[in-house]
Design a protein around this motif. Structure first.
Motif, PDB file in Angstrom:
ATOM      1  N   GLY A   1       0.597  -3.213  15.087  1.00 47.68           N
ATOM      2  CA  GLY A   1       1.328  -3.463  13.854  1.00 47.68           C
ATOM      3  C   GLY A   1       1.015  -4.760  13.156  1.00 47.68           C
ATOM      4  N   TYR A   2       0.194  -5.589  13.758  1.00 49.58           N
ATOM      5  CA  TYR A   2      -0.174  -6.863  13.152  1.00 49.58           C
ATOM      6  C   TYR A   2      -1.578  -6.766  12.567  1.00 49.58           C
ATOM      7  CZ  TYR A   2       3.888  -8.845  15.519  1.00 49.58           C
ATOM      8  OH  TYR A   2       5.167  -9.114  15.942  1.00 49.58           O
ATOM      9  N   PRO A   3      -1.898  -7.650  11.588  1.00 53.43           N
ATOM     10  CA  PRO A   3      -1.093  -8.757  11.053  1.00 53.43           C
ATOM     11  C   PRO A   3      -0.018  -8.265  10.088  1.00 53.43           C
ATOM     12  CG  PRO A   3      -3.161  -8.632   9.863  1.00 53.43           C
ATOM     13  CD  PRO A   3      -3.242  -7.608  10.969  1.00 53.43           C
ATOM     14  N   ILE A   4       1.034  -9.077   9.964  1.00 49.30           N
ATOM     15  CA  ILE A   4       2.049  -8.807   8.948  1.00 49.30           C
ATOM     16  C   ILE A   4       1.742  -9.688   7.739  1.00 49.30           C
ATOM     17  CG2 ILE A   4       3.782  -8.164  10.660  1.00 49.30           C
ATOM     18  CD1 ILE A   4       5.100 -10.919  10.191  1.00 49.30           C
ATOM     19  N   PRO A   5       2.224  -9.308   6.558  1.00 50.59           N
ATOM     20  CA  PRO A   5       1.927 -10.106   5.360  1.00 50.59           C
ATOM     21  C   PRO A   5       2.529 -11.506   5.445  1.00 50.59           C
ATOM     22  CG  PRO A   5       2.763  -7.934   4.772  1.00 50.59           C
ATOM     23  CD  PRO A   5       2.979  -8.078   6.239  1.00 50.59           C
ATOM     24  N   VAL A   6       1.856 -12.445   4.827  1.00 51.04           N
ATOM     25  CA  VAL A   6       2.360 -13.814   4.711  1.00 51.04           C
ATOM     26  C   VAL A   6       2.629 -14.080   3.231  1.00 51.04           C
ATOM     27  CG1 VAL A   6       1.862 -16.263   5.042  1.00 51.04           C
ATOM     28  CG2 VAL A   6       1.058 -14.584   6.725  1.00 51.04           C
TER      29      VAL A   6
END
Length: 266
Positions: A137-142
């Motif tokens: 599930g990564y990366p998540i948005p920054v």
């Protein structure tokens, strides 16, 4: 179910945001069996030890539900643990099962932009660690801008109290609320703390903590909370007492937070 994570620094942040959610028709879930299945692993089945320490860990999420929306309010226990708690929660829920992650933090004595930069750096760090660990599930948005949802799966946003611009904390917002809901108490408590600060010597041992950083407003709000609900914390006073005015009577700074929360729930 549409799962949302609202991550905060402390218990009174949770109480404040929970109050806004309730006013939007959400109900707090207080029965374990009524929790959505994916949220149940966040609640331990046995006494929650902190490693080998006899101090217990009791920071479970407060879960609010409305129709198909589920919002888990997280109390990280401090700004240094905020992003790690987000990571731990995402690892349990799996990022793909979470629609939005909203992080609430205090600016403290720095401009809000400085806190925002620190939080985005920490988010990039957990993405790097997750890549090494091959976590799903990564990366998540920054987020690239403060107070704006960054598209992705999940979407991510950061709000820095008091207003995404100035230095300060949630207590600044709560003090403005108290000035409307309890004006006499608010003024007299503020005057009392100010008199302590002006009349006692600069190095007085009783005021060392009060004179550090943003603690002056924390002392004022703690005193107001104890008058409204003697012996209780600020979090309890925010949740159980009429400290926060109705939205139509609230100061603009509360309306701005409420509008941000509304956008995050669409």
């Amino acid at each position: 179910m549409r799962n949302f994570i609202f991550a905060t620094e402390g218990a009174h942040d949770v109480s404040f945001l929970g109050k806004l959610l309730v006013r939007r028709g959400f109900e707090k879930t207080t029965i374990f069996d009524k929790l959505p299945a994916e949220w149940k692993p966040l609640f331990p089945k046995k006494f929650p030890w902190n490693g080998n320490s006899i101090e217990r860990v009791a920071r479970f999420p407060e879960v609010f539900q409305k129709d198909d929306l589920v919002v888990g309010l997280l109390n990280s226990g401090g700004d240094s643990r905020l992003i790690s708690v987000v990571r731990n929660t995402l690892d349990i829920l799996i990022p793909g099962n979470v629609e939005r992650v909203v992080i609430f933090s205090d600016a403290d004595c720095e401009p809000a932009s400085k806190r925002f930069d620190n939080l985005t750096a920490a988010l990039k760090n957990i993405n790097d660690l997750a890549a090494v660990e091959k976590a799903p599930g990564y990366p998540i948005p920054v987020p690239s801008k403060i107070g704006i949802l960054e598209c992705g799966n999940p979407e991510v946003a950061i709000f820095v109290f008091p207003d995404n611009f100035n230095s300060g904390t949630l207590e600044d917002i709560l003090f403005e609320c108290s000035s409307i809901s309890h004006p006499d108490l608010s003024k007299m408590t503020s005057d009392f703390v100010a008199s302590l600060d002006s009349e006692l010597a600069g190095g007085h041992k009783s005021l060392i903590k009060m004179r550090q950083g943003s603690n002056n407003k924390k002392c004022i709000m703690g005193s107001i909370a104890n008058v409204l609900k003697p012996g209780s914390s600020l979090a309890v006073a925010v949740e159980q007492q009429k400290l926060i005015p109705e939205i139509k009577e609230s100061p603009q700074i509360v309306m701005d937070v409420d509008n941000f929360v509304k956008k995050c729930l669409l």
